[in-house]
Structure formats: C-alpha cells, structure tokens
Design a protein around this motif. Structure first.
Motif, short mmCIF file in Angstrom:
data_model
loop_
_atom_site.label_atom_id
_atom_site.label_comp_id
_atom_site.label_asym_id
_atom_site.label_seq_id
_atom_site.Cartn_x
_atom_site.Cartn_y
_atom_site.Cartn_z
N THR A 166 0.81 -1.21 0.00
CA THR A 166 0.00 0.00 0.00
C THR A 166 0.85 1.26 0.00
OG1 THR A 166 -1.83 1.10 1.13
CG2 THR A 166 -0.22 0.03 2.52
N ARG A 220 -1.39 5.83 3.25
CA ARG A 220 -2.72 5.24 3.35
C ARG A 220 -2.72 4.16 4.43
NH1 ARG A 220 -3.70 9.27 0.57
NH2 ARG A 220 -4.58 9.19 -1.51
N LYS A 260 -12.06 -4.46 3.41
CA LYS A 260 -11.91 -4.54 1.95
C LYS A 260 -11.00 -5.71 1.58
CE LYS A 260 -12.69 0.34 0.83
NZ LYS A 260 -12.07 1.57 0.28
N ASP A 281 -2.32 -1.92 -3.59
CA ASP A 281 -3.18 -0.76 -3.39
C ASP A 281 -3.25 0.09 -4.66
OD1 ASP A 281 -4.27 1.71 -2.54
OD2 ASP A 281 -2.49 2.23 -1.36
N ARG A 282 -4.44 0.33 -5.13
CA ARG A 282 -4.68 1.14 -6.33
C ARG A 282 -4.08 2.54 -6.20
NH1 ARG A 282 -8.81 -0.17 -9.45
NH2 ARG A 282 -9.92 -1.06 -7.69
N ASP A 283 -4.04 3.07 -4.97
CA ASP A 283 -3.53 4.42 -4.77
C ASP A 283 -2.04 4.58 -5.09
OD1 ASP A 283 -6.00 5.36 -4.12
OD2 ASP A 283 -5.61 5.64 -1.98
N ALA A 305 -6.02 -3.40 -6.46
CA ALA A 305 -7.38 -3.36 -5.89
C ALA A 305 -7.53 -2.16 -4.96
CB ALA A 305 -7.65 -4.66 -5.12
N ASP A 306 -8.76 -1.84 -4.67
CA ASP A 306 -9.09 -0.81 -3.68
C ASP A 306 -9.05 -1.48 -2.32
OD1 ASP A 306 -10.09 1.19 -2.08
OD2 ASP A 306 -12.10 1.13 -2.93
N GLU A 352 -10.57 5.39 3.05
CA GLU A 352 -10.64 6.68 2.36
C GLU A 352 -9.75 7.67 3.10
OE1 GLU A 352 -12.12 7.35 -0.56
OE2 GLU A 352 -12.54 5.20 -0.59
#
Length: 168
Positions: free
Chosen positions: A73, A77, A83, A124-126, A160-161, A165
């Motif tokens: 990640t 974050r 999730k 992590d998509r971020d 993936a997410d 948030e």
C-alpha cells in the motif's frame, strides 16, 4: 551494472532481494540507506520523496489457512481490513514471528518479492498515483525503486481498492 557489486556484504535479506530482483530482470538494484527506514515516513525522509511514494508491505494472517496476505500500500494510506477480507477471506493481525516465518523478512524490511512462502498479494490502487514508488528490499535500510506497473509484474498481484478513504 549492479550498484551493490563493490560494497561490503549486506544483511542476508537485502542480499536475497538483490539476487531476486536481478533474476527477475528488474533494472534497478536496491539502495542501502545509511539510516533505518522502518516506517514509510522514515523512508520518505531518507529518500527526499512524498510518503505516498513508499510502497509499504503490510502482512496479515488469513484465518482459514494461516496463509500470509501481503498488502502493498501507499505509505500515506491505511489498509482497510474489511476490503481486504472481502477479496481474500477473513484476516487477522500478523505478529513479528509470523511475519518472519512466512516471509523471511523482519517487520520494517518486508519486500514485495523474494518471500520464503509466496503470500496472497494485493496492490493498493492508490500507488498508481505515482510514476515511481520505493519498496523495502529485505531490510530496514534497504529500498528499491519501481513503477506501479513493475510492482504488478514482479509480484503477479492484482491492483485493488484496499485502503481506507483518506481524510479530507
């Protein structure tokens, strides 16, 4: 050429990740930092980059079979365990002994590659916000650069997410 070729021997985890990356054809050898980078903040400060560019490795323990679950990640974050569980099954926290036994690395130096036992891995998509990210290289003083696409290729893991948030 391997940047580490003319350096004194480094700890086994760092040397192992160096060999794995070379075998996988990764173009950048790990970098040895003169300061510990156990946390994303420490690594970012040592490299002079944003905390989000640190690809931190978080290990969980899947409850059904005790498999290691690695979530790579963005350093700024927090993993959303619900999730992750929705994607891989119920998970729990992994203690230092479990992390070392399942990955071969100590907490603070867990690399996304070269594990003792291949973990279930999610990215992590971020991390895709950045052109270049930096991951641990088997030791708290070791890091290596890569693109999010290279991370996906090296690990074979899906993007993936998997994070909470961010606070606004």
């Amino acid at each position: 050429m391997n940047d580490t070729a003319n350096l004194p021997p480094r700890p086994p985890g760092f040397e192992h990740v160096s060999r794995v990356l070379e075998t996988l054809g990764h173009p950048h050898a790990p970098r040895w930092l003169e300061v510990s980078a156990r946390t994303a903040q420490e690594a970012a400060e040592a490299l002079g980059i944003e905390v989000g560019q640190i690809a931190k490795s978080v290990i969980f323990r899947r409850q059904a079979d005790d498999a290691a679950v690695l979530v790579v990640t963005s350093g700024d974050r927090r993993v959303d365990e619900k999730k992750v569980a929705a994607l891989v099954g119920a998970i729990g926290r992994a203690d230092a002994d479990f992390v070392k036994a399942s990955t071969g690395f100590s907490i603070g130096g867990v690399s996304p590659v070269g594990h003792a036992t291949k973990p279930v891995t999610l990215i992590d998509r971020d991390l895709c916000r950045f052109d270049i990210v930096w991951a641990a290289a088997g030791h708290a003083n070791g890091v290596f650069p890569l693109t999010p696409a290279e991370l996906e290729l090296l690990t074979g893991a899906p993007v993936a997410d998997v994070v909470q948030e961010p606070a606004r």
